[in-house]
Design an enzyme around this catalytic site. Structure first.
Site, short mmCIF file in Angstrom:
data_model
loop_
_atom_site.label_atom_id
_atom_site.label_comp_id
_atom_site.label_asym_id
_atom_site.label_seq_id
_atom_site.Cartn_x
_atom_site.Cartn_y
_atom_site.Cartn_z
N TRP A 168 0.65 -0.95 -0.15
CA TRP A 168 0.32 -0.19 0.33
C TRP A 168 1.11 0.80 0.20
CZ3 TRP A 168 -4.20 -0.07 -2.34
CH2 TRP A 168 -5.07 -1.42 -2.32
N GLY A 238 -12.50 -9.19 15.08
CA GLY A 238 -13.83 -9.50 15.04
C GLY A 238 -13.61 -10.59 14.15
N HIS A 258 -10.98 -11.05 -3.62
CA HIS A 258 -10.85 -11.76 -4.52
C HIS A 258 -10.14 -12.60 -3.98
CE1 HIS A 258 -6.14 -9.69 -3.69
NE2 HIS A 258 -6.73 -10.18 -3.00
N1 SAM Z 1 -7.13 -5.31 3.76
C1 SAM Z 1 -5.73 -5.62 3.74
C2 SAM Z 1 -4.78 -4.61 2.80
O1 SAM Z 1 -5.57 -5.05 1.24
O2 SAM Z 1 -4.03 -4.78 2.63
C3 SAM Z 1 -5.41 -7.29 3.81
C4 SAM Z 1 -6.18 -8.10 3.31
S1 SAM Z 1 -5.43 -9.47 3.36
C5 SAM Z 1 -5.97 -10.31 2.03
C6 SAM Z 1 -7.46 -10.17 3.81
C7 SAM Z 1 -7.46 -10.21 5.80
O3 SAM Z 1 -8.78 -10.08 5.87
C8 SAM Z 1 -6.48 -9.95 6.52
O4 SAM Z 1 -5.94 -9.63 7.09
C9 SAM Z 1 -7.01 -11.11 7.07
O5 SAM Z 1 -6.89 -11.22 8.41
C10 SAM Z 1 -8.85 -10.69 7.37
N2 SAM Z 1 -9.05 -11.67 7.29
C11 SAM Z 1 -9.41 -12.94 6.62
N3 SAM Z 1 -11.00 -14.12 7.38
C12 SAM Z 1 -11.32 -13.25 8.20
C13 SAM Z 1 -12.33 -13.20 9.16
N4 SAM Z 1 -13.09 -13.96 9.10
N5 SAM Z 1 -13.09 -11.44 9.66
C14 SAM Z 1 -12.47 -10.25 9.98
N6 SAM Z 1 -10.61 -9.87 8.94
C15 SAM Z 1 -10.75 -11.29 8.62
C1 ASE Z 2 -4.57 -11.68 -0.56
C2 ASE Z 2 -3.30 -11.24 -1.39
C3 ASE Z 2 -2.01 -11.93 -1.77
C4 ASE Z 2 -4.00 -13.26 -0.43
C5 ASE Z 2 -2.45 -13.40 -0.29
C6 ASE Z 2 -1.72 -13.15 -0.87
C7 ASE Z 2 -0.86 -11.13 -1.91
C8 ASE Z 2 0.15 -11.81 -2.17
N1 ASE Z 2 -0.45 -13.27 -0.99
O1 ASE Z 2 -5.17 -11.64 -0.52
C9 ASE Z 2 0.00 -9.93 -2.33
C10 ASE Z 2 -0.48 -10.20 -4.24
N2 ASE Z 2 0.29 -8.45 -4.49
C11 ASE Z 2 0.58 -7.85 -4.85
C12 ASE Z 2 0.93 -6.38 -5.77
O2 ASE Z 2 1.87 -8.70 -5.08
#
Ligand code: SAM
Ligand code: ASE
Length: 348
Positions: A168, A238, A258
């Protein structure tokens, strides 16, 4: 395929050879990061020989010299020969993006690519054959429980959070300003992880309260490792699937939809619609494909990455529009930022 290749590619497959060797370039850069090559050159402030570097990094001189010479060939390092001895130095790009201590360093995400993503991609053929992620084969963890695999240890959780946080750094401002969000006075970033995007929103919209909701272990880790002085964002433990979603004017879903299959996405959006204050909305941040299924190379790679690591994929805007409408949202607006991540806003 052949008609897209230029005549010169048929005479000699330059581009193809470059693609076939792409993994050697990636792994060369990854290894240099992991060994501390770029950080050493940043700190030394003067060019060093392979011998000096090998001694400081605790590596073999011969192995290191070959790696350094690859990095020179791909113009990541500079070299100067002084009386037959090669002196290596970082390029500006290496100083800025590859050295660990640079404020714009991609080090965290590079180490994650090397140690987690690369082993998963080793099973890409199986992922395509089976149509599912490779967490079980790669790490011995159940394929249905995506975040149990991603968070398989405290260290892995921190590394993933670091990856999410660092991607980010480049795109957060474009996402926060893709639409004027000032009328939304309470904002909840669902699955907001380290809080990096929430912090950007709080900065951009100082009269709104911004809360990060994530799984309890993630929130604790975010508070321990990612809070900053003068932080105004709030954290809430949560579960957006199995727990309650608090009411708010705006929900952020950044890189959430996604990760999951359609039925879970619809269930989540319906739940958000119910919790959402009237006149409120939801902001989605994802990489967007084109409507015809095409996309940039990076978008296509990220969609395959979702295949090897999660149960989701990357989509075109129409997918999100359809889901949002199905869940009861209206006035769906798409903003292509021209950067990697795009934004979609929908209203209740
Ligand atoms: N939104 C952030 C970003 O874009 O950098 C994080 C994206 S990451 C791919 C997915 C996030 O969803 C993680 O932080 C994970 O811990 C959270 N997550 C997964 N399952 C969840 C749930 N059941 N309730 C709340 N958060 C959850
Ligand atoms: C998700 C995002 C990622 C789950 C698993 C993942 C990424 C790596 N593993 O939601 C990030 C992908 N994005 C970039 C720019 O590398």
């Amino acid at each position: 395929m052949a008609e897209h290749l230029s005549q010169s590619e048929l005479d000699y497959p330059f581009k193809l050879l470059e693609y076939l060797n792409g993994y050697r370039i990636s792994k060369g850069i990854f290894s240099a990061c992991e060994l501390g090559v770029f950080e050493l050159l940043l700190e030394s402030e003067k060019p060093l020989t392979a011998g000096e570097m090998a001694q400081k990094l605790g590596t073999s001189e011969d192995g290191l010299k070959r790696l350094l010479d690859l990095l020179v060939a791909i113009e990541i390092l500079n070299v100067e020969d002084v009386q037959g001895t090669a002196f290596y130095n970082n390029t500006d790009v290496a100083n800025l993006y590859l050295a660990k201590s640079s404020p714009k360093s991609l080090h965290t995400s590079i180490v994650y690519q090397s140690q987690t993503i690369y082993p998963l991609w080793n099973n890409l053929g199986d992922a395509v054959r089976e149509g599912k992620n490779q967490n079980e084969k790669t790490f011995g963890l159940p394929s249905e429980e995506i975040f149990s695999a991603i968070y398989r240890s405290e260290d892995e959780m921190l590394k993933f959070m670091g990856l999410m946080n660092s991607t980010w750094v480049i795109d957060r401002h474009d996402i926060a300003t893709a639409f004027d969000l000032s009328r939304f006075k309470s904002i909840i970033d669902l699955g907001g992880c380290s809080g990096v995007l929430a912090r950007e929103l709080a900065k951009e919209y100082p009269s709104s309260t911004v809360t990060v909701l994530d799984l309890p272990d993630v929130i604790q880790s975010a508070q321990r490792h990612f809070v900053q002085e003068g932080d105004t964002i709030r954290f809430q433990e949560g579960d957006f699937f199995d727990g309650e979603i608090p009411s708010a004017d705006l929900y952020i879903l950044a890189r959430i939809l996604h990760d999951w299959k359609d039925d879970k996405n619809l269930k989540l959006l319906k739940k958000i619609h119910t919790a959402c204050n009237t006149g409120g909305g939801v902001l989605i941040a994802e990489v967007l494909m084109f409507e015809n299924g095409r996309g940039t190379t990076l978008t296509q790679m990220l969609s395959l990455n979702m295949l090897v690591q999660t149960e989701g994929k990357e989509h075109p805007p129409s997918y999100y529009k359809h889901l949002l409408n199905e869940a009861g949202f209206r006035d769906v607006q798409v903003c292509r930022t021209g950067k990697l991540y795009d934004a979609i806003l929908a209203l209740k």
